[in-house]
Structures are given as C-alpha cells and as structure tokens.
Scaffold this motif. Structure first.
Motif, mmCIF file in Angstrom:
data_model
loop_
_atom_site.group_PDB
_atom_site.id
_atom_site.type_symbol
_atom_site.label_atom_id
_atom_site.label_comp_id
_atom_site.label_asym_id
_atom_site.label_seq_id
_atom_site.Cartn_x
_atom_site.Cartn_y
_atom_site.Cartn_z
ATOM 1 N N ASP A 125 3.146 32.041 -0.080
ATOM 2 C CA ASP A 125 4.081 32.774 0.834
ATOM 3 C C ASP A 125 4.982 34.044 0.519
ATOM 4 O O ASP A 125 5.107 35.194 0.875
ATOM 5 C CB ASP A 125 5.141 31.786 1.462
ATOM 6 C CG ASP A 125 4.584 30.672 2.508
ATOM 7 O OD1 ASP A 125 3.832 31.289 3.132
ATOM 8 O OD2 ASP A 125 5.095 29.792 2.784
ATOM 9 N N GLY A 149 4.279 37.710 1.714
ATOM 10 C CA GLY A 149 5.518 38.284 2.194
ATOM 11 C C GLY A 149 5.521 39.617 1.641
ATOM 12 O O GLY A 149 5.910 40.587 2.070
ATOM 13 N N TYR A 166 3.116 42.178 2.849
ATOM 14 C CA TYR A 166 3.527 42.697 4.147
ATOM 15 C C TYR A 166 4.748 43.664 4.059
ATOM 16 O O TYR A 166 4.762 44.639 4.564
ATOM 17 C CB TYR A 166 3.819 41.627 5.149
ATOM 18 C CG TYR A 166 2.853 40.998 5.630
ATOM 19 C CD1 TYR A 166 1.401 41.425 6.211
ATOM 20 C CD2 TYR A 166 2.552 39.354 5.709
ATOM 21 C CE1 TYR A 166 0.587 40.831 6.779
ATOM 22 C CE2 TYR A 166 1.635 38.545 6.173
ATOM 23 C CZ TYR A 166 0.651 39.333 6.670
ATOM 24 O OH TYR A 166 -0.468 38.658 7.401
ATOM 25 N N THR A 167 5.630 43.217 2.869
ATOM 26 C CA THR A 167 6.534 44.376 2.871
ATOM 27 C C THR A 167 6.187 45.714 2.441
ATOM 28 O O THR A 167 6.532 46.638 2.721
ATOM 29 C CB THR A 167 7.582 43.836 1.633
ATOM 30 O OG1 THR A 167 7.994 42.464 2.140
ATOM 31 C CG2 THR A 167 8.720 44.690 1.311
ATOM 32 N N TRP A 186 7.427 44.176 8.900
ATOM 33 C CA TRP A 186 8.526 43.210 8.676
ATOM 34 C C TRP A 186 8.351 42.030 9.157
ATOM 35 O O TRP A 186 8.931 41.300 8.703
ATOM 36 C CB TRP A 186 9.729 44.249 8.889
ATOM 37 C CG TRP A 186 10.013 45.423 8.094
ATOM 38 C CD1 TRP A 186 9.599 47.170 8.754
ATOM 39 C CD2 TRP A 186 9.891 45.804 6.897
ATOM 40 N NE1 TRP A 186 9.706 47.633 7.521
ATOM 41 C CE2 TRP A 186 9.930 47.196 6.474
ATOM 42 C CE3 TRP A 186 10.295 44.679 5.713
ATOM 43 C CZ2 TRP A 186 9.815 47.588 5.495
ATOM 44 C CZ3 TRP A 186 10.259 45.157 4.353
ATOM 45 C CH2 TRP A 186 10.162 46.693 4.109
ATOM 46 N N ALA A 196 6.405 39.769 7.060
ATOM 47 C CA ALA A 196 6.989 39.265 6.020
ATOM 48 C C ALA A 196 8.054 38.482 6.113
ATOM 49 O O ALA A 196 8.344 37.593 5.452
ATOM 50 C CB ALA A 196 7.376 40.767 5.239
ATOM 51 N N GLN A 197 8.845 38.870 7.167
ATOM 52 C CA GLN A 197 10.023 37.827 7.558
ATOM 53 C C GLN A 197 9.480 36.518 7.542
ATOM 54 O O GLN A 197 9.977 35.517 7.224
ATOM 55 C CB GLN A 197 10.775 38.184 8.612
ATOM 56 C CG GLN A 197 12.069 37.444 8.925
ATOM 57 C CD GLN A 197 12.071 36.320 9.796
ATOM 58 O OE1 GLN A 197 10.899 36.147 10.448
ATOM 59 N NE2 GLN A 197 13.074 35.583 9.986
ATOM 60 N N ARG A 249 6.691 35.173 6.330
ATOM 61 C CA ARG A 249 6.204 34.343 5.193
ATOM 62 C C ARG A 249 7.551 34.110 4.324
ATOM 63 O O ARG A 249 7.436 32.957 3.764
ATOM 64 C CB ARG A 249 5.247 35.246 4.507
ATOM 65 C CG ARG A 249 3.876 35.405 5.131
ATOM 66 C CD ARG A 249 2.977 34.124 5.539
ATOM 67 N NE ARG A 249 2.543 33.247 4.548
ATOM 68 C CZ ARG A 249 1.513 33.199 4.287
ATOM 69 N NH1 ARG A 249 0.356 33.889 4.970
ATOM 70 N NH2 ARG A 249 1.073 32.499 3.330
ATOM 71 N N PHE A 250 8.456 34.893 4.120
ATOM 72 C CA PHE A 250 9.654 34.778 3.247
ATOM 73 C C PHE A 250 10.418 33.499 3.777
ATOM 74 O O PHE A 250 11.048 32.820 3.166
ATOM 75 C CB PHE A 250 10.379 35.959 3.004
ATOM 76 C CG PHE A 250 9.726 36.952 2.160
ATOM 77 C CD1 PHE A 250 9.370 36.619 0.814
ATOM 78 C CD2 PHE A 250 9.517 38.365 2.626
ATOM 79 C CE1 PHE A 250 8.723 37.601 0.105
ATOM 80 C CE2 PHE A 250 8.973 39.146 1.764
ATOM 81 C CZ PHE A 250 8.793 38.882 0.385
ATOM 82 N N GLY A 286 13.515 38.711 -0.459
ATOM 83 C CA GLY A 286 12.380 39.067 0.695
ATOM 84 C C GLY A 286 12.942 39.027 2.144
ATOM 85 O O GLY A 286 12.799 39.937 2.927
ATOM 86 N N LEU A 287 13.534 37.761 2.343
ATOM 87 C CA LEU A 287 13.957 37.374 3.426
ATOM 88 C C LEU A 287 15.052 38.218 4.112
ATOM 89 O O LEU A 287 14.971 38.965 5.090
ATOM 90 C CB LEU A 287 14.335 35.968 3.545
ATOM 91 C CG LEU A 287 14.826 35.279 5.036
ATOM 92 C CD1 LEU A 287 13.631 35.361 5.823
ATOM 93 C CD2 LEU A 287 15.112 33.645 4.786
ATOM 94 N N ALA A 299 13.588 41.822 4.791
ATOM 95 C CA ALA A 299 12.635 41.839 5.918
ATOM 96 C C ALA A 299 13.638 41.753 7.170
ATOM 97 O O ALA A 299 13.594 42.642 8.346
ATOM 98 C CB ALA A 299 11.638 40.671 6.025
#
Length: 128
Positions: free
Chosen positions: A43, A47, A50-51, A56, A59-60, A62-63, A79-80, A83
């Motif tokens: 993840d 993520g 995707y970042t 976004w 990414a959001q 997956r994080f 990462g969260l 995103a």
C-alpha cells in the motif's frame, strides 16, 4: 454409500478449503503477520507511485489502507497527510501531520510536515 459427483464439500468428506493456514513459516514469524506487513508495504509503495503521478485520490486510498493496518507507520501517516492536503481535506491532513510529527519530527519529512501543517492550518483558519 454416496456417489462421488465430482464436487467436493465438507459434507462429503472433502477438504475444508475455508480454513486459513496459520502455522508459522519460521520460528517467531507467523504467515499471517508477514502477509499483513507485505500488504502495508505494498500500500505504501503503490501510494508513493500515485503520489509521483499526482493521483491524489488513489494515493489517499492506498495510504489510508496502510494506516488502517498500522496506525504507527510513519510513512503511511506522512503519505496520507500529503494526499489529504492536495485533496483539500484540510482537517484530516492537519490531524495526520500532527500525528506524523509525534512519530518522526526530525526525520526526512519533518520539515515538510511542519510546512504542510502550517499550510493546512492557514486554510482551515480562512474557512472560519
């Protein structure tokens, strides 16, 4: 005697396929824990991909998935927060930047996290 119709089920004495094998792969390392760790790592890696692509929302997702499995994983929290900031989810981003700074304030993302937190707090103050 019952005829074998080619289908296996627990009623006819076939193997129970619904049971998960939880035996240890190595002493002290259960297969279940290793799988969880691999899922978290995947993840975070996806993520990160995707970042880099500035996707976004993906990414959001997956994080957030990694964070749900390990709320103390600094990379997932970082990462969260990033995103969420890009998605204008400022309240959530502020919470995650603050959480990240409790885990790794002097790490490689520490300065950027403080800057991101300042930015989202400014956005939140402007919405009041």
């Amino acid at each position: 005697m019952q005829e074998n119709d080619g289908f296996s089920s627990s009623r006819t004495g076939g193997p129970d396929l619904g049971m998960e094998d939880t035996t240890d792969a190595a002493p002290g390392k259960s297969t279940k824990n290793k799988t969880r760790e691999q899922m978290i790592k995947e993840d975070i890696n996806v993520g990160g991909f995707y970042t880099e692509k500035k996707n976004w929302k993906a990414a959001q997702a997956r994080f957030a998935s990694a964070f749900q499995m390990d709320k103390e994983n600094a990379e997932a929290v970082w990462g969260l927060a990033e995103a969420e900031r890009h998605l204008a989810m400022y309240k959530e981003a502020a919470e995650h930047y603050q959480l990240f700074l409790t885990y790794d304030p002097d790490g490689p993302h520490g300065k950027a996290a403080r800057k991101g937190l300042e930015e989202v707090e400014t956005q939140l103050a402007g919405k009041k």
